[in-house]
Design a protein around this motif. Structure first.
Motif, PDB file in Angstrom:
ATOM      1  N   TYR A  75     -23.007   6.256 -56.287  1.00 47.26           N
ATOM      2  CA  TYR A  75     -22.080   5.335 -56.953  1.00 47.26           C
ATOM      3  C   TYR A  75     -22.384   3.892 -56.578  1.00 47.26           C
ATOM      4  O   TYR A  75     -23.033   3.608 -55.571  1.00 47.26           O
ATOM      5  N   GLN A  76     -21.869   2.999 -57.430  1.00 51.31           N
ATOM      6  CA  GLN A  76     -21.958   1.555 -57.218  1.00 51.31           C
ATOM      7  C   GLN A  76     -20.576   0.963 -57.464  1.00 51.31           C
ATOM      8  O   GLN A  76     -19.952   1.235 -58.503  1.00 51.31           O
ATOM      9  N   THR A  77     -20.090   0.182 -56.513  1.00 53.91           N
ATOM     10  CA  THR A  77     -18.744  -0.375 -56.673  1.00 53.91           C
ATOM     11  C   THR A  77     -18.751  -1.524 -57.676  1.00 53.91           C
ATOM     12  O   THR A  77     -19.645  -2.376 -57.681  1.00 53.91           O
ATOM     13  N   LEU A  78     -17.719  -1.544 -58.521  1.00 52.28           N
ATOM     14  CA  LEU A  78     -17.589  -2.575 -59.544  1.00 52.28           C
ATOM     15  C   LEU A  78     -16.469  -3.554 -59.233  1.00 52.28           C
ATOM     16  O   LEU A  78     -16.298  -4.534 -59.955  1.00 52.28           O
ATOM     17  N   GLU A  79     -15.716  -3.287 -58.180  1.00 50.80           N
ATOM     18  CA  GLU A  79     -14.624  -4.174 -57.753  1.00 50.80           C
ATOM     19  C   GLU A  79     -14.606  -4.240 -56.243  1.00 50.80           C
ATOM     20  O   GLU A  79     -15.042  -3.288 -55.572  1.00 50.80           O
ATOM     21  N   PRO A  80     -14.103  -5.338 -55.685  1.00 50.77           N
ATOM     22  CA  PRO A  80     -13.977  -5.409 -54.225  1.00 50.77           C
ATOM     23  C   PRO A  80     -12.895  -4.447 -53.729  1.00 50.77           C
ATOM     24  O   PRO A  80     -12.020  -4.022 -54.495  1.00 50.77           O
ATOM     25  N   ASN A  81     -12.963  -4.105 -52.466  1.00 51.14           N
ATOM     26  CA  ASN A  81     -11.956  -3.247 -51.824  1.00 51.14           C
ATOM     27  C   ASN A  81     -11.781  -1.928 -52.578  1.00 51.14           C
ATOM     28  O   ASN A  81     -10.654  -1.505 -52.865  1.00 51.14           O
ATOM     29  N   THR A  82     -12.900  -1.280 -52.884  1.00 51.56           N
ATOM     30  CA  THR A  82     -12.867   0.007 -53.577  1.00 51.56           C
ATOM     31  C   THR A  82     -12.848   1.146 -52.550  1.00 51.56           C
ATOM     32  O   THR A  82     -13.702   1.193 -51.649  1.00 51.56           O
ATOM     33  N   ALA A  83     -11.890   2.023 -52.697  1.00 52.30           N
ATOM     34  CA  ALA A  83     -11.768   3.194 -51.819  1.00 52.30           C
ATOM     35  C   ALA A  83     -12.195   4.430 -52.604  1.00 52.30           C
ATOM     36  O   ALA A  83     -11.507   4.849 -53.545  1.00 52.30           O
ATOM     37  N   TYR A  84     -13.320   4.966 -52.220  1.00 49.79           N
ATOM     38  CA  TYR A  84     -13.930   6.138 -52.864  1.00 49.79           C
ATOM     39  C   TYR A  84     -13.536   7.354 -52.030  1.00 49.79           C
ATOM     40  O   TYR A  84     -13.784   7.405 -50.823  1.00 49.79           O
ATOM     41  N   THR A  85     -12.898   8.341 -52.650  1.00 47.68           N
ATOM     42  CA  THR A  85     -12.374   9.478 -51.894  1.00 47.68           C
ATOM     43  C   THR A  85     -12.917  10.783 -52.451  1.00 47.68           C
ATOM     44  O   THR A  85     -13.138  10.902 -53.660  1.00 47.68           O
ATOM     45  N   TYR A  86     -13.148  11.749 -51.561  1.00 51.98           N
ATOM     46  CA  TYR A  86     -13.679  13.023 -52.029  1.00 51.98           C
ATOM     47  C   TYR A  86     -13.253  14.176 -51.116  1.00 51.98           C
ATOM     48  O   TYR A  86     -13.193  14.051 -49.903  1.00 51.98           O
ATOM     49  N   LEU A  87     -12.940  15.284 -51.761  1.00 49.67           N
ATOM     50  CA  LEU A  87     -12.655  16.539 -51.085  1.00 49.67           C
ATOM     51  C   LEU A  87     -13.921  17.386 -51.097  1.00 49.67           C
ATOM     52  O   LEU A  87     -14.645  17.422 -52.100  1.00 49.67           O
ATOM     53  N   VAL A  88     -14.184  18.109 -50.006  1.00 50.89           N
ATOM     54  CA  VAL A  88     -15.335  19.005 -49.942  1.00 50.89           C
ATOM     55  C   VAL A  88     -14.877  20.370 -49.446  1.00 50.89           C
ATOM     56  O   VAL A  88     -13.867  20.485 -48.749  1.00 50.89           O
ATOM     57  N   ASN A  89     -15.620  21.412 -49.817  1.00 46.20           N
ATOM     58  CA  ASN A  89     -15.189  22.767 -49.455  1.00 46.20           C
ATOM     59  C   ASN A  89     -16.003  23.371 -48.314  1.00 46.20           C
ATOM     60  O   ASN A  89     -16.098  24.594 -48.192  1.00 46.20           O
ATOM     61  N   ASP A  90     -16.583  22.510 -47.475  1.00 43.79           N
ATOM     62  CA  ASP A  90     -17.181  22.973 -46.230  1.00 43.79           C
ATOM     63  C   ASP A  90     -17.125  21.826 -45.244  1.00 43.79           C
ATOM     64  O   ASP A  90     -17.130  20.651 -45.636  1.00 43.79           O
ATOM     65  N   HIS A  91     -17.056  22.159 -43.964  1.00 46.06           N
ATOM     66  CA  HIS A  91     -17.023  21.113 -42.954  1.00 46.06           C
ATOM     67  C   HIS A  91     -18.416  20.520 -42.756  1.00 46.06           C
ATOM     68  O   HIS A  91     -19.418  21.233 -42.818  1.00 46.06           O
TER      69      HIS A  91
END
Length: 475
Positions: free
Chosen positions: A136-152
Motif C-alpha cells: 500500500y501507499q498512503t494518500l493522506e497524512p496520519n493514516t492508520a492501516y489495520t489488519y487482522l491475521v489468522n496466525d500468530h
C-alpha cells in the motif's frame, strides 16, 4: 446520526462515504474480495463494524478465524510498504486516512502474477488470502492501516516478496516510487521472474501404505504439497503428536489409517487396539484440525449400521453398529463431525492393492478350488481408487462439508454372486461357487467372529449430486 441514505464526510482526511450497505465485490485474483462497510457518522465523528463474522461469512467470506490484530500508523503521505505475501490470511482496512492498495497473486496456478489495485478508506476493507502479495501507499497524512491475521507472527514463518517497481506487475502508483518513503528492504525485493510461486497449504495423508493409502499415493503422485505418512513416520498414539509438526502449514489431513481387523476386534487385545486407533487417535486428529483450522477427511464404514434396513443407507440414517469394529468407527465419525471443516467418506467392501476378495477368488479359481461363499450379505464392491478419486473431488469441487457415501457403481450383489462373476471373468465355471448363509459359514469357525450387517448398500445420491461419477463395477 446520519440518515440511512448514503452521505459523505469531507475534511482534511479526505472523503469517507456514510450509509453504504454491506456488500462484497470479487476481484480478478481468486479469493481476494473487497467489502463495502457501513459507516455511520454525524458531527461528532463516525462508527463502523470493521469486522463482523456472522454478517461477512453470510456473504461468502471464509470463516478465517483471526487471532491477531495489527495497526501500522503512517505519518506522511506517500509512505509505501510491500509487496509481502505472508503465510496467513489477512483482513485489511483503514481506521483513519486513505491508501492506494496493490495486491499481486504469488501463488502457484494460472493467476500467478495477476494484479489488483484499489483505494481503501474507512468505508472499505479487503480480504487477502494466504500467498497474495500485499502492499500500500498512503494518500493522506496520519493514516492508520489495520489488519487482522489468522496466525500468530513467527520468526520462522516463510514469506515471499515482490519488488514494488516490478515491470511485469506494472503497478501504477499514484505517487512515483522515487518520490516516496520506502525501506531499503522493500527496495531490494526480487522481480516477478525470480519469485518462487507459493504452493497451497500442505496435504498430509496418514496411513499411506494401506489399500486406500496406496490409491491416494497414485492419485496425488507428483503433487509437491502432498506428504505421505505411514506408521513408522507418524503414529496417532504418539505422545508428541500435537507438537510433531508445524500444523499451521497444513490445510488438509486425510486419515486413511484405521484398525480394520473386524474379527480380531472382538478379542480383548484387538478391542484395545481398535479403540486406540479408531477413536483415541482420531480424537487427537480432530483436536489438531480444529485448533489449526485444517480440513479433516476421515474414512468410515458400512459397519456403523446393523444392516436391517430394506433400502440403501443414507448419510443421515442413525448409526447402529453390531460389533466392536463398527462401534469404534461410529465413535470416530461422531468425533470428526465436531470439526468445523470435515468430510466423512463412508464406504463399503473396499478392494485395492494387496490382499482382497477379488484376488482371492481369482486365485481359488485358477488353483481348482471350489469355494463356499456367503450369499445373504449384500452390497457393492468399492475400488480404493474410486475412494481416492472421491476425496480429491470433495476437496477440489467446493462441496459442502459433511458425510458422503461412496461405493462402486453397478448391481447390488451378494458375496457369492460376486465370486461367481469373478470366476466367469477368469474363464471358469461360476457354478463352482456354492452359496451358504452367514450363520452356517461361521458355525464351525474357531475364535472370535464379529457380526456382519446383512445390508451394506449405501445410497450415493448425495455425492453424485456434487458432480462425482461413480466408477464402473469391477466385474
Amino acid at each position: 446520526m446520519a440518515s440511512k441514505r448514503s452521505t459523505r464526510r469531507r475534511g482534511s482526511d479526505g472523503v469517507t462515504e456514510y450509509g453504504k450497505q454491506l456488500k462484497v465485490t470479487d476481484t480478478p485474483i481468486p479469493g481476494l474480495v473487497v467489502f463495502d462497510l457501513p459507516v455511520h457518522g454525524d458531527a461528532r465523528g463516525w462508527f463502523k463494524e470493521n469486522w463482523q463474522r456472522e454478517k461477512m461469512t453470510a456473504l461468502g467470506l471464509p470463516d478465517f478465524g483471526p487471532v491477531q490484530n495489527n495497526i501500522s500508523f503512517n505519518d506522511a503521505v506517500g509512505t509505501t510498504r510491500g509487496i509481502h505475501a505472508e503465510p496467513w490470511d489477512k483482513w485489511v482496512s483503514v481506521a483513519t486516512g486513505r491508501i492506494f492498495g496493490a495486491w499481486v497473486d504469488l501463488r502457484e496456478g494460472p493467476t500467478f502474477g495477476a494484479v489488483y489495485t484499489t483505494e481503501l478508506d474507512p468505508s472499505k476493507a479487503i480480504f487477502v488470502p494466504r500467498g497474495v502479495g500485499n502492499s500500500y501507499q498512503t494518500l493522506e497524512p496520519n493514516t492508520a492501516y489495520t489488519y487482522l491475521v489468522n496466525d500468530h507472527w513467527s520468526p520462522t514463518a516463510e514469506y515471499s516478496f515482490l519488488n514494488l517497481a516490478d515491470e511485469t506487475a506494472a503497478i501504477d502508483w499514484p505517487i512515483p516510487l522515487d518520490q516516496v518513503e520506502i525501506s531499503e528492504k522493500d527496495k531490494n525485493h526480487p522481480r516477478l521472474a525470480d519469485v518462487v510461486p507459493i504452493p497451497p497449504k500442505k496435504i498430509l495423508i496418514i496411513g499411506a501404505n494401506g489399500q486406500l493409502g496406496s490409491a491416494l499415493r497414485t492419485s496425488y503422485a507428483g503433487v509437491r504439497h502432498v506428504e505421505f505418512a505411514d506408521r513408522s513416520s507418524l503414529s496417532l498414539l504418539s505422545p508428541d503428536l500435537l507438537s510433531s509438526r508445524n500444523w499451521g502449514d497444513y490445510g488438509t489431513i486425510i486419515n486413511a489409517a484405521a484398525y480394520t481387523k473386524v474379527d480380531a476386534a472382538e478379542t480383548s487385545d484387538g478391542r484395545r487396539v481398535a479403540w486406540a486407533t479408531n477413536v483415541s487417535g482420531v480424537a487427537r486428529l480432530a483436536q489438531i484440525a480444529t485448533m489449526n483450522k485444517i480440513t479433516l477427511v476421515h474414512v468410515s464404514s458400512d459397519y456403523v449400521f446393523d444392516g436391517s434396513l430394506e433400502r440403501p443407507y443414507r448419510e443421515d440414517d442413525p448409526v447402529c453398529p453390531l460389533g466392536v469394529y463398527g462401534q469404534t468407527k461410529a465413535a470416530g465419525d461422531a468425533i470428526v463431525s465436531t470439526v468445523p471443516q470435515h468430510f466423512i467418506v463412508r464406504t463399503s467392501w473396499v478392494v485395492g492393492d494387496g490382499h482382497n476378495f477379488v484376488r482371492t477368488m481369482t486365485s481359488l479359481a485358477s488353483r481348482g478350488v471350489d469355494p463356499t461363499v456367503v450369499d445373504d450379505q449384500f452390497g457393492r464392491l468399492t475400488p480404493a481408487a474410486d475412494i481416492a478419486r472421491s476425496i480429491r473431488h470433495l476437496l477440489e469441487s467446493g462441496a459442502p462439508f459433511g458425510i458422503y457415501n461412496v461405493t462402486g457403481g453397478g448391481d447390488v450383489l451378494s458375496w457369492a454372486e460376486i465370486a461367481r462373476r469373478v470366476f466367469m471373468s477368469a474363464g471358469h465355471d461360476p457354478a463352482r461357487v456354492a452359496g451358504v448363509t452367514t450363520a452356517a459359514y461361521y458355525a464351525s469357525t474357531d475364535g472370535a467372529v464379529s457380526p456382519r450387517p446383512r445390508n451394506s448398500v449405501l445410497d450415493t445420491t448425495k455425492i453424485v449430486s456434487t458432480g462425482f461419477t461413480l466408477g464402473d463395477a469391477l466385474i
